[in-house]
Design a protein around this motif. Sequence first.
Motif, PDB file in Angstrom:
ATOM      1  N   UNK A  33       0.856  -1.187   0.000  1.00 33.25           N
ATOM      2  CA  UNK A  33       0.000   0.000   0.000  1.00 33.25           C
ATOM      3  C   UNK A  33       0.884   1.227   0.000  1.00 33.25           C
ATOM      4  N   UNK A  34       0.293   2.427  -0.220  1.00 30.57           N
ATOM      5  CA  UNK A  34       1.197   3.582  -0.298  1.00 30.57           C
ATOM      6  C   UNK A  34       1.614   4.089   1.071  1.00 30.57           C
ATOM      7  N   UNK A  35       0.750   3.880   2.094  1.00 27.53           N
ATOM      8  CA  UNK A  35       1.095   4.359   3.428  1.00 27.53           C
ATOM      9  C   UNK A  35       1.433   5.831   3.423  1.00 27.53           C
ATOM     10  N   UNK A  36       2.565   6.174   4.015  1.00 26.77           N
ATOM     11  CA  UNK A  36       3.011   7.567   3.997  1.00 26.77           C
ATOM     12  C   UNK A  36       3.742   7.852   2.688  1.00 26.77           C
ATOM     13  N   UNK A  37       3.196   8.792   1.922  1.00 24.81           N
ATOM     14  CA  UNK A  37       3.817   9.125   0.637  1.00 24.81           C
ATOM     15  C   UNK A  37       5.218   9.665   0.837  1.00 24.81           C
ATOM     16  N   UNK A  38       5.392  10.356   1.927  1.00 27.85           N
ATOM     17  CA  UNK A  38       6.705  10.954   2.194  1.00 27.85           C
ATOM     18  C   UNK A  38       7.767   9.879   2.392  1.00 27.85           C
ATOM     19  N   UNK A  39       7.351   8.821   3.064  1.00 27.70           N
ATOM     20  CA  UNK A  39       8.319   7.756   3.359  1.00 27.70           C
ATOM     21  C   UNK A  39       8.482   6.780   2.193  1.00 27.70           C
ATOM     22  N   UNK A  40       7.471   6.754   1.344  1.00 26.46           N
ATOM     23  CA  UNK A  40       7.435   5.737   0.287  1.00 26.46           C
ATOM     24  C   UNK A  40       8.669   5.680  -0.626  1.00 26.46           C
ATOM     25  N   UNK A  41       9.125   6.818  -1.155  1.00 17.14           N
ATOM     26  CA  UNK A  41      10.220   6.743  -2.126  1.00 17.14           C
ATOM     27  C   UNK A  41      11.441   5.978  -1.610  1.00 17.14           C
ATOM     28  N   UNK A  42      11.828   6.263  -0.364  1.00 17.61           N
ATOM     29  CA  UNK A  42      12.989   5.569   0.194  1.00 17.61           C
ATOM     30  C   UNK A  42      12.715   4.076   0.311  1.00 17.61           C
ATOM     31  N   UNK A  43      11.531   3.768   0.855  1.00 20.21           N
ATOM     32  CA  UNK A  43      11.179   2.357   1.065  1.00 20.21           C
ATOM     33  C   UNK A  43      11.091   1.600  -0.254  1.00 20.21           C
ATOM     34  N   UNK A  50       7.941  12.284  -2.442  1.00 15.82           N
ATOM     35  CA  UNK A  50       6.682  11.580  -2.223  1.00 15.82           C
ATOM     36  C   UNK A  50       5.547  12.133  -3.061  1.00 15.82           C
ATOM     37  N   UNK A  51       5.597  13.427  -3.224  1.00 15.08           N
ATOM     38  CA  UNK A  51       4.557  14.096  -4.001  1.00 15.08           C
ATOM     39  C   UNK A  51       4.551  13.586  -5.444  1.00 15.08           C
ATOM     40  N   UNK A  52       5.737  13.461  -5.986  1.00 15.83           N
ATOM     41  CA  UNK A  52       5.870  12.985  -7.365  1.00 15.83           C
ATOM     42  C   UNK A  52       5.331  11.566  -7.482  1.00 15.83           C
ATOM     43  N   UNK A  53       5.633  10.738  -6.475  1.00 15.85           N
ATOM     44  CA  UNK A  53       5.152   9.352  -6.468  1.00 15.85           C
ATOM     45  C   UNK A  53       3.619   9.317  -6.389  1.00 15.85           C
ATOM     46  N   UNK A  54       3.082  10.133  -5.493  1.00 14.65           N
ATOM     47  CA  UNK A  54       1.623  10.154  -5.342  1.00 14.65           C
ATOM     48  C   UNK A  54       0.935  10.545  -6.648  1.00 14.65           C
ATOM     49  N   UNK A  55       1.471  11.582  -7.278  1.00 12.75           N
ATOM     50  CA  UNK A  55       0.892  12.062  -8.525  1.00 12.75           C
ATOM     51  C   UNK A  55       0.975  11.007  -9.621  1.00 12.75           C
ATOM     52  N   UNK A  56       2.136  10.376  -9.699  1.00 10.04           N
ATOM     53  CA  UNK A  56       2.320   9.358 -10.727  1.00 10.04           C
ATOM     54  C   UNK A  56       1.327   8.217 -10.517  1.00 10.04           C
ATOM     55  N   UNK A  57       1.149   7.836  -9.265  1.00 12.53           N
ATOM     56  CA  UNK A  57       0.241   6.732  -8.952  1.00 12.53           C
ATOM     57  C   UNK A  57      -1.209   7.134  -9.218  1.00 12.53           C
ATOM     58  N   UNK A  58      -1.635   8.253  -8.690  1.00  7.17           N
ATOM     59  CA  UNK A  58      -3.058   8.618  -8.783  1.00  7.17           C
ATOM     60  C   UNK A  58      -3.459   9.030 -10.194  1.00  7.17           C
ATOM     61  N   UNK A  59      -2.532   9.583 -10.942  1.00  2.74           N
ATOM     62  CA  UNK A  59      -2.906  10.067 -12.271  1.00  2.74           C
ATOM     63  C   UNK A  59      -2.574   9.103 -13.403  1.00  2.74           C
ATOM     64  N   UNK A  60      -1.767   8.115 -13.111  1.00  2.00           N
ATOM     65  CA  UNK A  60      -1.319   7.289 -14.232  1.00  2.00           C
ATOM     66  C   UNK A  60      -1.279   5.795 -13.946  1.00  2.00           C
ATOM     67  N   UNK A  61      -0.756   5.401 -12.811  1.00  2.83           N
ATOM     68  CA  UNK A  61      -0.482   3.978 -12.590  1.00  2.83           C
ATOM     69  C   UNK A  61      -1.617   3.215 -11.920  1.00  2.83           C
TER      70      UNK A  61
END
Length: 202
Positions: A33-43, A50-61
């Motif tokens: 799951x995405x959990x904390x977007x801020x922590x996600x990129x490192x994990x 994290x913002x970039x990851x969230x956007x990529x996920x919600x708008x595209x993936x």
Amino acid sequence: MGRSPCCDENGLKKGPWTPEEDQRLIHYIEQHGHGSWRALPKLAGLNRCGKSCRLRWTNYLRPDIKRGKFSQEEEQTILNLHSILGNKWSAIATHLPGRTDNEIKNFWNTHLKKKLIQMGFDPMTHRPRTDLFSSLPQLIALANLNKELMMMDHHHHQQWEDHAAVRLQAEAVQLAKLQYLQYIFQTTTPTNTTSTPPLLNP
DNA sequence: AACACGCACAACCGCCTAGTG
DNA sequence: ACACTAGGCGGTTGTGCGTGT
């Protein structure tokens, strides 16, 4: 009030996502799951904020995203909702399953806005232009909107509890009716054959 | 074939707000 | 009540692609 610091960090990758990055993101979210977007990129082993990851996920993936051209029904829904809600893209998106706010916003800016201008609408205010002929399609659209909203009341009643929106709707319909009547009475020779209003429903 | 231009859309930026301590 | 943060949102920009000249 503080700005999210993730965007200020240096050394993080920007720009288009590679297929490999996409895979990493998808794989991680599927597993955890995405959990904390801020922590996600490192994990997830991504050199992104994290913002970039969230956007990529919600708008595209996201797997439930519907891609491809907007249907006539979707276009109609966007037009109608925009006339009430304005540029509340996320609110509009909740009525279009599988479509993202970003996609709708882009579609509006590249297609619908131009279309409205051509039809005599002011796309920002949804007010008719001063000359009556150019405003007629909008009046019809507003009348249409009334019809659609009546239907929506049955299916999505709880989503229309916002009294301000309902009042705006009523006012818009009133205005449409008044101006349409004005048009009927003032016009003797209908000469506007340049365009058939696409918003006109049977 | 090469270039210019316009369009479509993915992605970023910066502000706002709800949640939390 | 206040300070701070993460997430969400809307506006804007950048880039790749198609089309016209």
